[in-house]
Design a protein around this motif. Structure first.
Motif, short mmCIF file in Angstrom:
data_model
loop_
_atom_site.label_atom_id
_atom_site.label_comp_id
_atom_site.label_asym_id
_atom_site.label_seq_id
_atom_site.Cartn_x
_atom_site.Cartn_y
_atom_site.Cartn_z
N THR A 5 5.78 -0.95 2.34
CA THR A 5 7.24 -0.94 2.49
C THR A 5 7.85 0.46 2.31
O THR A 5 8.99 0.67 2.67
N ASP A 6 7.09 1.39 1.72
CA ASP A 6 7.66 2.69 1.34
C ASP A 6 8.74 2.50 0.27
O ASP A 6 9.72 3.24 0.21
N ALA A 7 8.55 1.47 -0.57
CA ALA A 7 9.57 1.14 -1.57
C ALA A 7 9.77 2.26 -2.58
O ALA A 7 8.81 2.87 -3.06
N ILE A 24 0.82 -1.22 0.00
CA ILE A 24 0.00 0.00 0.00
C ILE A 24 0.85 1.27 0.00
O ILE A 24 0.33 2.37 -0.18
N HIS A 25 2.16 1.13 0.15
CA HIS A 25 2.99 2.33 0.30
C HIS A 25 4.24 2.23 -0.57
O HIS A 25 5.26 1.68 -0.16
N THR A 26 4.14 2.74 -1.81
CA THR A 26 5.31 2.79 -2.68
C THR A 26 5.35 4.15 -3.38
O THR A 26 4.36 4.88 -3.41
N HIS A 27 6.52 4.46 -3.92
CA HIS A 27 6.69 5.72 -4.66
C HIS A 27 7.28 5.40 -6.03
O HIS A 27 8.48 5.19 -6.16
N LEU A 28 6.41 5.35 -7.03
CA LEU A 28 6.84 5.01 -8.39
C LEU A 28 6.87 6.25 -9.27
O LEU A 28 7.18 6.18 -10.46
N LEU A 53 -5.99 9.61 -1.63
CA LEU A 53 -5.21 10.85 -1.52
C LEU A 53 -4.01 10.60 -0.63
O LEU A 53 -4.12 9.94 0.41
N LYS A 54 -2.85 11.12 -1.03
CA LYS A 54 -1.64 10.98 -0.22
C LYS A 54 -1.25 12.34 0.35
O LYS A 54 -1.20 13.34 -0.38
N ILE A 55 -0.96 12.37 1.63
CA ILE A 55 -0.44 13.57 2.28
C ILE A 55 0.98 13.28 2.73
O ILE A 55 1.20 12.42 3.59
N LEU A 71 0.57 6.30 7.85
CA LEU A 71 1.76 5.60 7.37
C LEU A 71 2.78 5.45 8.50
O LEU A 71 2.69 6.13 9.53
N HIS A 72 3.74 4.54 8.28
CA HIS A 72 4.82 4.36 9.26
C HIS A 72 4.28 4.09 10.67
O HIS A 72 4.69 4.72 11.64
N VAL A 73 3.32 3.16 10.75
CA VAL A 73 2.73 2.79 12.05
C VAL A 73 2.25 4.03 12.81
O VAL A 73 2.64 4.29 13.95
#
Ligand SMILES: [Zn+2]
Length: 354
Positions: free
Chosen positions: A279-281, A19-23, A121-123, A224-226
């Motif tokens: 993972t914030d990959a 659920i958490h990646t930056h492409l 939406l991402k903040i 995000l990030h717990v």
């Protein structure tokens, strides 16, 4: 010098939604604020898909999908050609945030993004730590500023979850000295320090965030990030108990969870319906060694979540990048793994069963 068995997990047991990646990223930033609509793309789907197939990653959620024409391009590159494999989120137009018409403009933009195909939406931590009244100058804009209320409400009305990063590790708010447990990381990136100057405290930032959750109960927030407070699971639990619209994601915080394996295991038992795998990959993300996209990264997460075992490296890097310690594992049962890997995210995103 510890000799213990190593359990490799080359492929995880159940399909995964990351659920958490930056492409993609906004091409231009000024004082920590994205400007313009132009995007950059570190890796095309053709580079990502073989790793995803090998590791059983059903979908990657690209949170930083951009705005306007940039968002349209991101959707065209990832989501349209590979439905079900890539999911794109949109972002706020921070540049416009000091205009008189901003509240309605932003709400309308969210609706437009939804029509264009954005799932949520991402903040970024821009809100609270970088965005200023004059966008790049002046006093910091508060996270619970009412100008954003129509944006939060529209996300709720359109069933778009908000993936929100607020504040940062506690250590980033302390002096960069020999007493700081993230000394090396901050020494490598002094610009990540929010100690002193005009920054609010970690607690103030999280409190302002909580006002938003309370004010918009129909909007789902993926913290995000717990919950940006992995060092303090008691506090995250308290928030989860107070706000039924709050969820947590794991990205780049297994270093914290894995050094308190008993607390973490209890946390997963209790909140297994509200924890999402992430993972914030970042493809080629050498600035953040704990987040470099690839098979090695996923294997570490799978090992942490699935196996029984001892002390091992939390990042695919020669030196532990977030602090010089190693982690223990959680050994989660199948039911919890299924929820965390796939079910919770699939439900929140409204993905059709395939
Ligand atoms: Zn991220």
């Amino acid at each position: 010098m510890l000799h213990v068995p190593e359990t490799r997990v080359p492929r995880d047991r159940f399909p995964v939604i990351d659920i958490h990646t930056h492409l993609s990223w906004a091409a231009a930033r000024k004082n920590g604020v994205s400007v313009g609509e132009e995007m950059t793309y570190p890796a095309p789907p053709q580079v990502l898909l073989p790793v995803m197939n090998q590791k059983n990653i059903r979908a990657m959620v690209n949170l930083t999908g951009g705005i306007g024409r940039g968002l349209d391009e991101t959707i065209q590159r990832f989501q349209v050609p590979y439905p079900g494999r890539f999911v794109v989120f949109t972002e706020p137009s921070w540049e416009r945030s000091n205009g008189a018409d901003y509240p309605q403009f932003q709400a309308d933009e969210i609706a437009r993004a939804r029509k264009a195909g954005a799932y949520g939406l991402k903040i970024l931590k821009t809100l609270g730590l970088y965005l200023r009244e004059g966008v790049t100058a002046g006093p910091l804009v508060k996270i619970d500023d009412p100008r954003f209320d129509p944006m939060w409400e529209t996300c709720g009305a359109l069933n778009m979850p908000v993936a929100i990063h607020v504040s940062d590790p506690e250590a980033f708010f302390l002096p960069i000295d020999r007493f700081n447990e993230r000394f090396e990381q901050l020494n490598n990136h002094p610009d990540w320090s929010f100690y002193d100057r005009d920054f609010p405290s970690n607690a103030e930032l999280l409190r302002a965030r909580n006002h938003v959750f309370a004010r918009h109960p129909k909007t789902s927030f993926i913290t995000l990030h717990v919950g940006n407070n992995a060092e303090n699971l008691a506090s995250v639990s308290e928030c989860l108990d107070r706000f039924p619209n709050m969820y947590v994601e794991l990205g780049a915080r297994i270093a914290e969870l894995g050094r308190q394996p008993r607390n973490a295991r209890e946390f997963f038992d209790k909140y297994q319906d509200r924890i999402l795998f992430g993972t914030d990959a970042v493809p080629y993300g050498t600035e953040t060694p704990q987040q470099v996209f690839g098979g090695d990264l996923y294997e570490i997460y799978f090992r942490f979540l699935e196996t029984e075992g001892e002390y091992f490296d939390y990042a695919p890097a020669p030196i532990p990048p977030q602090g010089r310690w190693r982690i223990y594992v959680l050994g989660l049962p199948e039911g919890i793994l299924k929820n965390v890997y796939y079910e919770n995210a699939s439900r929140l995103l409204g993905l059709k069963e395939s």
